[in-house]
Design a protein around this motif. Structure first.
Motif, PDB file in Angstrom:
ATOM      1  N   ALA A 145      19.546   6.933 -42.816  1.00  0.00           N
ATOM      2  CA  ALA A 145      19.578   8.140 -43.644  1.00  0.00           C
ATOM      3  C   ALA A 145      19.447   9.416 -42.826  1.00  0.00           C
ATOM      4  CB  ALA A 145      18.455   8.085 -44.689  1.00  0.00           C
ATOM      5  N   THR A 146      18.717   9.355 -41.721  1.00  0.00           N
ATOM      6  CA  THR A 146      18.409  10.574 -40.968  1.00  0.00           C
ATOM      7  C   THR A 146      19.203  10.739 -39.693  1.00  0.00           C
ATOM      8  OG1 THR A 146      16.640   9.525 -39.685  1.00  0.00           O
ATOM      9  CG2 THR A 146      16.023  10.534 -41.810  1.00  0.00           C
ATOM     10  N   GLY A 147      19.754   9.658 -39.174  1.00  0.00           N
ATOM     11  CA  GLY A 147      20.420   9.725 -37.876  1.00  0.00           C
ATOM     12  C   GLY A 147      19.442   9.694 -36.714  1.00  0.00           C
ATOM     13  N   ASP A 148      18.176   9.442 -37.005  1.00  0.00           N
ATOM     14  CA  ASP A 148      17.170   9.354 -35.947  1.00  0.00           C
ATOM     15  C   ASP A 148      17.328   8.041 -35.187  1.00  0.00           C
ATOM     16  OD1 ASP A 148      15.545  11.796 -36.026  1.00  0.00           O
ATOM     17  OD2 ASP A 148      14.981  11.152 -38.046  1.00  0.00           O
ATOM     18  N   ARG A 149      16.517   7.891 -34.167  1.00  0.00           N
ATOM     19  CA  ARG A 149      16.619   6.761 -33.243  1.00  0.00           C
ATOM     20  C   ARG A 149      15.822   5.550 -33.754  1.00  0.00           C
ATOM     21  NH1 ARG A 149      17.704   5.048 -28.249  1.00  0.00           N
ATOM     22  NH2 ARG A 149      16.053   4.353 -26.848  1.00  0.00           N
ATOM     23  N   LEU A 150      16.462   4.372 -33.702  1.00  0.00           N
ATOM     24  CA  LEU A 150      15.814   3.108 -34.034  1.00  0.00           C
ATOM     25  C   LEU A 150      15.757   2.261 -32.770  1.00  0.00           C
ATOM     26  CD1 LEU A 150      14.674   1.015 -36.047  1.00  0.00           C
ATOM     27  CD2 LEU A 150      17.044   0.317 -36.492  1.00  0.00           C
ATOM     28  N   VAL A 151      14.562   1.852 -32.386  1.00  0.00           N
ATOM     29  CA  VAL A 151      14.369   0.987 -31.231  1.00  0.00           C
ATOM     30  C   VAL A 151      13.875  -0.357 -31.745  1.00  0.00           C
ATOM     31  CG1 VAL A 151      13.104   0.652 -29.073  1.00  0.00           C
ATOM     32  CG2 VAL A 151      13.813   2.961 -29.757  1.00  0.00           C
ATOM     33  N   THR A 152      14.658  -1.392 -31.507  1.00  0.00           N
ATOM     34  CA  THR A 152      14.314  -2.744 -31.934  1.00  0.00           C
ATOM     35  C   THR A 152      13.535  -3.424 -30.817  1.00  0.00           C
ATOM     36  OG1 THR A 152      16.332  -2.830 -33.249  1.00  0.00           O
ATOM     37  CG2 THR A 152      15.263  -4.924 -32.753  1.00  0.00           C
ATOM     38  N   VAL A 153      12.400  -4.016 -31.178  1.00  0.00           N
ATOM     39  CA  VAL A 153      11.556  -4.704 -30.204  1.00  0.00           C
ATOM     40  C   VAL A 153      11.262  -6.116 -30.694  1.00  0.00           C
ATOM     41  CG1 VAL A 153      10.495  -2.576 -29.346  1.00  0.00           C
ATOM     42  CG2 VAL A 153       9.413  -3.807 -31.249  1.00  0.00           C
ATOM     43  N   PRO A 160       3.714  -3.676 -31.446  1.00  0.00           N
ATOM     44  CA  PRO A 160       3.870  -2.319 -30.909  1.00  0.00           C
ATOM     45  C   PRO A 160       2.554  -1.620 -30.556  1.00  0.00           C
ATOM     46  CG  PRO A 160       5.295  -2.624 -32.798  1.00  0.00           C
ATOM     47  CD  PRO A 160       4.383  -3.825 -32.739  1.00  0.00           C
ATOM     48  N   ILE A 161       1.432  -2.127 -31.058  1.00  0.00           N
ATOM     49  CA  ILE A 161       0.153  -1.492 -30.717  1.00  0.00           C
ATOM     50  C   ILE A 161      -0.679  -2.361 -29.772  1.00  0.00           C
ATOM     51  CG2 ILE A 161       0.056   0.039 -32.710  1.00  0.00           C
ATOM     52  CD1 ILE A 161      -1.964  -1.998 -33.960  1.00  0.00           C
ATOM     53  N   ALA A 166       5.623  -5.500 -24.195  1.00  0.00           N
ATOM     54  CA  ALA A 166       6.857  -4.781 -23.878  1.00  0.00           C
ATOM     55  C   ALA A 166       7.176  -3.774 -24.988  1.00  0.00           C
ATOM     56  CB  ALA A 166       8.008  -5.767 -23.699  1.00  0.00           C
ATOM     57  N   ALA A 167       6.783  -4.087 -26.218  1.00  0.00           N
ATOM     58  CA  ALA A 167       7.023  -3.156 -27.328  1.00  0.00           C
ATOM     59  C   ALA A 167       6.269  -1.850 -27.104  1.00  0.00           C
ATOM     60  CB  ALA A 167       6.617  -3.786 -28.655  1.00  0.00           C
ATOM     61  N   TRP A 168       4.999  -1.938 -26.675  1.00  0.00           N
ATOM     62  CA  TRP A 168       4.257  -0.704 -26.409  1.00  0.00           C
ATOM     63  C   TRP A 168       4.854   0.025 -25.210  1.00  0.00           C
ATOM     64  CZ3 TRP A 168       2.234   3.308 -28.112  1.00  0.00           C
ATOM     65  CH2 TRP A 168       1.560   4.199 -27.274  1.00  0.00           C
ATOM     66  N   ALA A 169       5.312  -0.697 -24.204  1.00  0.00           N
ATOM     67  CA  ALA A 169       5.965  -0.046 -23.068  1.00  0.00           C
ATOM     68  C   ALA A 169       7.183   0.746 -23.549  1.00  0.00           C
ATOM     69  CB  ALA A 169       6.355  -1.069 -22.010  1.00  0.00           C
TER      70      ALA A 169
END
Length: 184
Positions: A145-153, A160-161, A166-169
């Motif tokens: 919807a926004t065109g923002d960046r999606l990073v798949t981990v 991620p926390i 590697a996700a936090w990296a």
């Protein structure tokens, strides 16, 4: 978020880890969002907001109010209407917002990142497709919807926390990219 502070400091960032009132402890909408706004106001400096899960929802809401350069959403709840409809977190959205979407639609409109687009600042959404707490589809729909960046981990809701993952990296790299060059 507390375990991530040392890696942010080691990367040269000044860090404020803001806590907020939770449902059942004086929190809920708008008190919890007011806590985040107050924490931001106390900083008096350029801010990249990083939030996990419901904290990412608050980070985007904060950015929409101004005073934030960018947001990194870690497995964020970015569509609270869908979260309520799907019963995520045992009904956490309805408890947080004081009812279901059809009961308090104006609250959902003010609190849902999907309803607040465009946010006005870059938002990077970092999310694992295997997340079983907050569907990956939340971040995918938001970035579509926004065109923002999606990073798949790889990983789950909490990867991620994990400061050793590697996700936090990847998240730390996103924060660094959004911050741009910093003085040495």
């Amino acid at each position: 978020m507390r375990p991530l502070v040392p890696s942010l400091l080691a990367a040269g960032f000044t860090v404020a880890n803001a806590e907020y009132r939770r449902v059942g402890a004086g929190g809920g909408w708008p008190a919890t969002a007011d806590d985040v706004v107050a924490a931001r106001a106390a900083l008096g400096t350029d801010v990249i907001a990083v939030g996990h899960s419901a904290g990412a929802q608050l980070a985007v809401c904060l950015a929409r109010r101004g005073g934030v350069r960018a947001v990194v959403s870690l497995a964020g709840v970015l569509d609270v209407v869908a979260a309520a409809r799907d019963g995520l977190g045992e009904g956490a959205a309805a408890a947080f917002l004081g009812g279901l979407p059809d009961e308090v639609p104006e609250v959902y409109a003010a609190a849902s990142p999907m309803a607040l687009t465009p946010v006005g600042v870059p938002v990077t959404c970092l999310h694992a497709p295997a997340d079983q707490r907050v569907p990956f589809a939340q971040s995918a729909a938001f970035t579509d919807a926004t065109g923002d960046r999606l990073v798949t981990v790889a990983g789950d809701h909490f990867t991620p926390i994990d400061p050793g993952s590697a996700a936090w990296a990847s998240a730390l790299a996103e924060v660094s990219a959004l911050a741009g060059p910093r003085p040495s």
